[in-house]
Design a protein around this motif. Structure first.
Motif, PDB file in Angstrom:
ATOM      1  N   GLU A  35       0.828  -1.209   0.000  1.00 20.36           N
ATOM      2  CA  GLU A  35       0.000   0.000   0.000  1.00 20.36           C
ATOM      3  C   GLU A  35       0.868   1.268   0.000  1.00 20.36           C
ATOM      4  OE1 GLU A  35      -0.788  -2.127   3.127  1.00 20.36           O
ATOM      5  OE2 GLU A  35      -1.141  -3.404   1.384  1.00 20.36           O
ATOM      6  N   CYS A  93       3.821   6.373   1.263  1.00 23.55           N
ATOM      7  CA  CYS A  93       2.742   5.591   1.865  1.00 23.55           C
ATOM      8  C   CYS A  93       1.642   6.580   2.255  1.00 23.55           C
ATOM      9  CB  CYS A  93       3.247   4.820   3.095  1.00 23.55           C
ATOM     10  SG  CYS A  93       4.676   3.764   2.737  1.00 23.55           S
ATOM     11  N   ASP A 151      -1.169   6.571   3.637  1.00 21.50           N
ATOM     12  CA  ASP A 151      -1.876   6.519   4.917  1.00 21.50           C
ATOM     13  C   ASP A 151      -1.096   7.245   6.009  1.00 21.50           C
ATOM     14  OD1 ASP A 151      -0.382   3.895   6.389  1.00 21.50           O
ATOM     15  OD2 ASP A 151      -0.446   3.842   4.213  1.00 21.50           O
ATOM     16  N   ARG A 197      -7.329   2.446   2.852  1.00 25.04           N
ATOM     17  CA  ARG A 197      -6.505   1.273   3.180  1.00 25.04           C
ATOM     18  C   ARG A 197      -7.225   0.386   4.189  1.00 25.04           C
ATOM     19  NH1 ARG A 197      -1.288   0.345   6.806  1.00 25.04           N
ATOM     20  NH2 ARG A 197      -0.409  -1.468   5.752  1.00 25.04           N
TER      21      ARG A 197
END
Length: 624
Positions: free
Chosen positions: A312, A362, A364, A563
């Motif tokens: 992710e 990333c 998130d 996510r």
């Protein structure tokens, strides 16, 4: 496809291998002759006088001669597969797709699992415990959670792993303003992680003794008068004792969304130089900040987007926001004596990508930043342009041109993409809903696959079936106004105002209303709690994301939300669950990413299987 006998396939493969080796060795022979040093985290092997002729190194061609034919074919297969991921020209992509199919057939004859051969490898993080996904319903309804950190024996405190470095240009700021800015930043860092070492370089006239001495021992402030940002940061890096540095580029405050441990985990797991996060500015505008670079024919061009993802995270040639990097690399590769508006970080990340090393984002992980500055004129770029022997540069802040929609409208169907006009209609429907919400004073947010599409592509997914949005359903009068306004805007939704007025919603309750806009179906979901409302009550702007040129509301941390909703490898593609879902009762969760269905009309221009199943650039801009 024709079935060649194994000998003929191997002969063809050997010819391809020979050609590939001859071309690349021509470059690398000169490269290694100039500097045989092959230090892993150093770019010393790259000459600073002319960086335009160097080829990124991925294969050890010096040892290729000693490998057997089977190993050479496996290496060639991986190179072709990697080229297929990163090429964006239609003809080249088609030829590489055919070459990959032939290569996969050869590997099958050799009893080699092509899927396993192509899969990226990751290792166990040395200092950070792993995460486990608890399922799409675990974090419902706000999705602040979804992945849970497991216990492990190798965990190390962040204070032992990372040092924070921040540069402040304080030439036009008073001491009081600087003091408040520094106080706010340091307080936010300490609120998130205790005992982190913080180095701050301030470019200004001599700072007051009060500003440099009032903080604890872990905080060091250096006055950097008349020195560039690059030189100031290099001075601080020399003092770092931790294995990682957090480059707090434009960072105003740290929050729990910063997730530095997540970035360190992926640096170690994916073996990359740097890992950054998404960011939101003071207006709530959210971006991934991931760019790819094209460096050829005396031209450097940046395109926002990604070709590949893993864990992710997105592989990027250039990171626009804050990032964590290996201290060892930073010490071995000093930043230019430049400011950010003169190509400071473009040079840093270009050296990484040109040396065959990698960086990731990333999304998130999210940072709060102030707006990025841009160069005042082309004069600012002269040192950078000279160093990289460039004629033209299209910066990450450059212009973007779009093509008008054609007249063809298509419906959503398996294996084929929507026409640009159909996709534009969905985008227009979503933007119209969000504009209507804003005009009526009703808080709305994107929902589900609509958020996923906008996070990944900045628009609806090219295989989208419908559109989804949440609205705050706690005020009867507002619900009635929204229903009437949507009707006047051309939407035909089932009545939701009645339920809004009669029901007192709990946190997990939903009022559902399906409808359409100019023939395109969509859903509205009335909710009692939305992130945007919570942010406003906390005195913050709602997080917004750009959808086809319009900023619209999304959950507080959209990267984390999608996510936690969809789980692993969400940045790889899968068609709508109505077409790709399995036999499981909840088809929305029972599908496989990283694949498109075989096209019903092979070879057609809109076949999805002609596109890469990872990355967004294939769907954003057509390149030569």
């Amino acid at each position: 496809m024709l079935r060649y006998d194994l000998k003929r396939k191997i002969f063809l493969c050997c010819v391809l291998t020979g050609v590939t080796v001859m071309i690349v060795i021509g470059y690398r022979f000169h490269h290694y002759r100039k500097d045989p040093d092959n230090n892993h985290w150093s770019n010393n092997r790259m000459s600073n006088d002319d960086l335009s002729t160097k080829l990124p190194g991925h294969t050890d061609f010096d040892n290729l001669t000693y490998k057997g034919t089977k190993e050479k074919i496996k290496i060639l297969a991986k190179i072709i597969h990697r080229a297929k991921k990163h090429v964006r020209g239609s003809k080249t992509s088609d030829y590489l797709r055919e070459a990959t199919l032939i290569m996969n057939n050869i590997l099958t004859d050799m009893k080699v699992d092509s899927a396993k051969l192509y899969e990226r490898q990751s290792t166990k993080s040395k200092h950070i415990c792993p995460e486990v996904f608890k399922g799409g319903s675990f974090g419902f309804p706000m999705y602040y959670e979804g992945f849970v950190v497991e216990k492990c024996e190798n965990a190390a405190p962040l204070s032992k792993l990372v040092t924070v470095i921040k540069y402040i240009n304080g030439k036009s700021k008073s001491i009081d303003v600087l003091s408040k800015e520094v106080d706010r930043f340091i307080l936010s860092v300490n609120n998130v992680v205790k005992n982190l070492t913080i180095f701050i370089a301030i470019n200004t006239e001599p700072t007051s003794e009060n500003l440099t001495s009032k903080y604890p021992q872990e905080v060091q402030i250096v006055q950097s008068k008349f020195r560039s940002e690059g030189t100031g940061i290099n001075t601080l890096v020399k003092e770092v004792q931790t294995p990682y540095v957090f480059m707090a580029r434009h960072t105003e405050i740290l929050t729990s969304d910063s997730r530095l441990e997540r970035l360190i985990h992926e640096i170690e797991s994916l073996n990359v130089v740097a890992a950054g996060g998404a960011f939101r500015d003071e207006n709530g505008h959210w971006r991934k900040g991931c760019y790819q670079s094209m460096y050829r024919n005396y031209t450097l061009k940046y395109i926002e987007g990604y070709d590949e993802s893993f864990h992710e995270c997105l592989f990027c040639d250039f990171i626009q926001g804050p990032f964590v990097a290996r201290t060892e690399y930073l010490k071995a590769n000093a930043l230019l004596d430049n400011n950010e508006t003169s190509g400071l970080y473009e040079d840093f990340f270009l050296k990484i990508s040109q040396s065959g090393q990698e960086s990731v984002i990333c999304p998130d992980s999210m940072f709060h930043v102030n707006a990025n500055k841009t160069a005042n004129s082309d004069v600012d770029w002269k040192p950078f342009v000279k160093k990289w022997n460039l004629h033209t540069i299209h910066t990450p802040q450059g212009q973007t041109f779009t093509q008008s929609c054609n007249t063809q409208i298509t419906g959503s169907r398996p294996s084929q993409a929507l026409s640009p006009c159909a996709l534009q209609l969905i985008n227009s429907a979503i933007k119209n809903i969000m504009s209507t919400c804003e005009k009526t004073g009703v808080i709305c947010e994107l929902l589900g696959g609509t958020i996923l599409g906008v996070v990944k592509l900045g628009k609806a997914l090219p295989w989208e079936y419908d559109y989804d949005a949440n609205f705050l359903a706690t005020n009867c009068t507002k619900c009635k106004q929204l229903e009437a306004a949507l009707y006047n805007a051309g939407f035909k939704f089932r009545n939701f105002a009645t339920s809004c007025c009669k029901r007192k919603l709990k946190e997990k309750d939903t009022i559902f209303s399906g409808g359409s806009y100019k023939g395109k179906y969509g859903d509205l979901h009335g909710r009692a709690v939305l992130d945007s409302d919570l942010l406003i009550k906390d005195g913050l702007s709602p997080t917004k994301i750009i959808l086809d040129g319009q900023w619209v509301n999304v959950p507080r941390n959209p990267g984390l939300s999608v996510r936690n909703r969809y789980g692993k490898e969400i940045y790889r593609h899968a068609e709508h669950w109505r077409f790709s879902g399995g036999e499981h009762a909840d088809k929305m969760m029972d599908y496989t990413a990283d694949t498109f269905l075989p096209c019903k009309h092979p070879g057609y221009h809109d076949c999805l299987d002609r596109f890469n199943t990872d990355g967004d650039l294939s769907f954003v801009e057509m390149l030569p």
